[in-house]
Design an enzyme around this catalytic site. Structure first.
Site, mmCIF file in Angstrom:
data_model
loop_
_atom_site.group_PDB
_atom_site.id
_atom_site.type_symbol
_atom_site.label_atom_id
_atom_site.label_comp_id
_atom_site.label_asym_id
_atom_site.label_seq_id
_atom_site.Cartn_x
_atom_site.Cartn_y
_atom_site.Cartn_z
ATOM 1 C CD GLN A 212 -2.871 1.219 2.327
ATOM 2 O OE1 GLN A 212 -2.426 1.586 3.401
ATOM 3 N NE2 GLN A 212 -4.150 0.896 2.159
ATOM 4 C CE1 TYR B 191 -3.394 9.101 7.365
ATOM 5 C CE2 TYR B 191 -4.699 7.255 6.564
ATOM 6 C CZ TYR B 191 -4.026 7.895 7.590
ATOM 7 O OH TYR B 191 -3.989 7.330 8.834
ATOM 8 N NE ARG C 271 -8.561 -0.096 2.944
ATOM 9 C CZ ARG C 271 -8.484 -0.243 4.263
ATOM 10 N NH1 ARG C 271 -7.721 0.557 4.986
ATOM 11 N NH2 ARG C 271 -9.149 -1.208 4.860
ATOM 12 N N GLY D 187 -8.996 -7.007 9.266
ATOM 13 C CA GLY D 187 -7.837 -6.370 9.866
ATOM 14 C C GLY D 187 -7.511 -6.912 11.231
ATOM 15 N NE ARG D 188 -10.613 -3.477 14.550
ATOM 16 C CZ ARG D 188 -11.649 -2.699 14.871
ATOM 17 N NH1 ARG D 188 -11.648 -2.039 16.013
ATOM 18 N NH2 ARG D 188 -12.683 -2.594 14.068
#
Length: 375
Positions: free
Chosen positions: A101, A186, A233, A322-323
């Site tokens: 990424q 971002y 993304r 993810g987590r």
């Protein structure tokens, strides 16, 4: 469990062994100085590659200017490129595919990371956000972001060139492809939103202008490494960090249509991930399917059952988690066998060494949880 999420799927010229995606997660373990990927990071990713179709790496800055958190890895120097080769080699030995990424954080940064003590953004608007910074005492803390300088057109062109070079370095490092980070507040996302982009030139105002930067980055990256190696993304529903914009959905749909023309292989949607997050309106999923023909990945605190339903509907192709991967390096196989999941330690998420990073083990009967159900 025998289900579609465990079936093979083509992604560009790749064949993934299942539809489990390990989502990108910032863990801040690169070697200093130089933000260089290391053996510890390689071990972390390889531990999670055994049963995963696709791994998307943690975000990696495309330049020194693009950095926003302490000890995040880069992909713009020779040393960083060489460091990442340790990860790609081990992941490929496990039979998984891995994308890097690419990010530029824009205003989501802190002056201490930059020689000129300046952060940048599409406009000089302070974000309602904090970033993780290790101070002179060696302790990491969340610190508010300052007001950024507005980027000039020359600087925008330089950043696009940096994305291109970073993509080239990623392929040199052995990655199967790259994911452009255009989500979560971002830099690319900052250009997309009216709340963070007040420009009056070719990069601001209309939807066409606000999507120009994202499109030009995608165009440069796909031209450099191939559209079959390029994904992006996006986060149409995220409102945190001063990113609330009523036109966000229309903007993302317009951009998705343009990205389809470039032939990007996937769009990765970062959706709401809190426990009681609302379901995404089915009409949005139908609309993005109509304008974009590539693969669609979704991430957002999904259970495998909910993800399976979406895959069966034909509205998405892969599910990113993810987590669950943090404390369960063998996450997909635990789900397949109905084994329990371990909990991660939130105190070891950022920085540090192997504890809370590579110290988590695969399933054993002793480690089974009280509720061995699907995540």
């Amino acid at each position: 469990m025998s289900s579609l999420i465990f079936s093979e799927i083509e992604l560009g010229r790749l064949v993934l062994r299942n539809r489990f995606v390990m989502a990108p997660m910032t863990r801040c373990r690169s070697s200093q100085p130089g933000d260089i990927p290391n053996e510890l990071m390689a071990k972390y990713y390889s531990q999670r590659a055994d049963h995963t179709g696709l791994i998307i790496s943690e975000a990696s800055q495309i330049s020194a200017q693009g950095k926003g958190y302490s000890r995040t890895p880069g992909i713009f120097t020779k040393e960083q490129t060489e460091g990442w080769k340790k990860t790609t080699e081990l992941v490929h030995k496990k039979g998984s595919k891995i994308f890097l990424q690419l990010w530029h954080v824009g205003r989501m940064s802190h002056e201490s990371f930059h020689e000129d003590r300046q952060t940048v953004g599409p406009s000089s608007i302070k974000p309602n956000a904090r970033v993780w910074v290790i101070g002179e005492d060696g302790v990491g803390k969340m610190i508010e972001c300052p007001i950024p300088l507005e980027l000039t057109k020359r600087q925008i062109r330089d950043i696009i060139s940096n994305f291109r070079l970073a993509a080239r370095n990623a392929i040199e490092a052995g990655f199967d492809g790259v994911e452009i980070h255009g989500a979560n507040g971002y830099l690319i996302d900052q250009f997309l939103r009216r709340s963070s982009n007040l420009r009056r030139d070719d990069y601001g105002g209309s939807i066409e202008n606000r999507t120009r930067f994202a499109y030009e980055v995608a165009e440069a990256v796909s031209d450099e490494v191939g559209n079959h190696r390029t994904g992006i993304r996006l986060s149409p529903f995220i409102k945190q960090r001063g990113m609330d914009d009523e036109e966000a959905i229309d903007t993302i749909l317009s951009l998705s249509k343009r990205l389809d023309q470039l032939g990007l292989i996937y769009i990765h949607l970062a959706e709401a991930d809190w426990d009681d997050a609302p379901d995404i309106d089915i009409s949005f999923r139908q609309k993005i399917r109509q304008v974009y023909r590539g693969r669609i990945i979704v991430a957002g605190n999904y259970s495998t059952e909910r993800g399976e339903r979406l895959i069966n509907s034909g509205l998405v192709d892969l599910i990113a988690f993810g987590r669950p991967y943090i404390a369960n390096p063998d996450f997909p196989i635990r789900i397949k066998n109905g084994w329990g999941l371990a909990d991660y330690d939130p105190n070891t998420l950022f920085g540090g060494a192997g504890e809370g990073y590579t110290s988590y083990q695969g399933y054993t009967q002793k480690s089974d949880q009280v509720n061995p159900t699907h995540f």
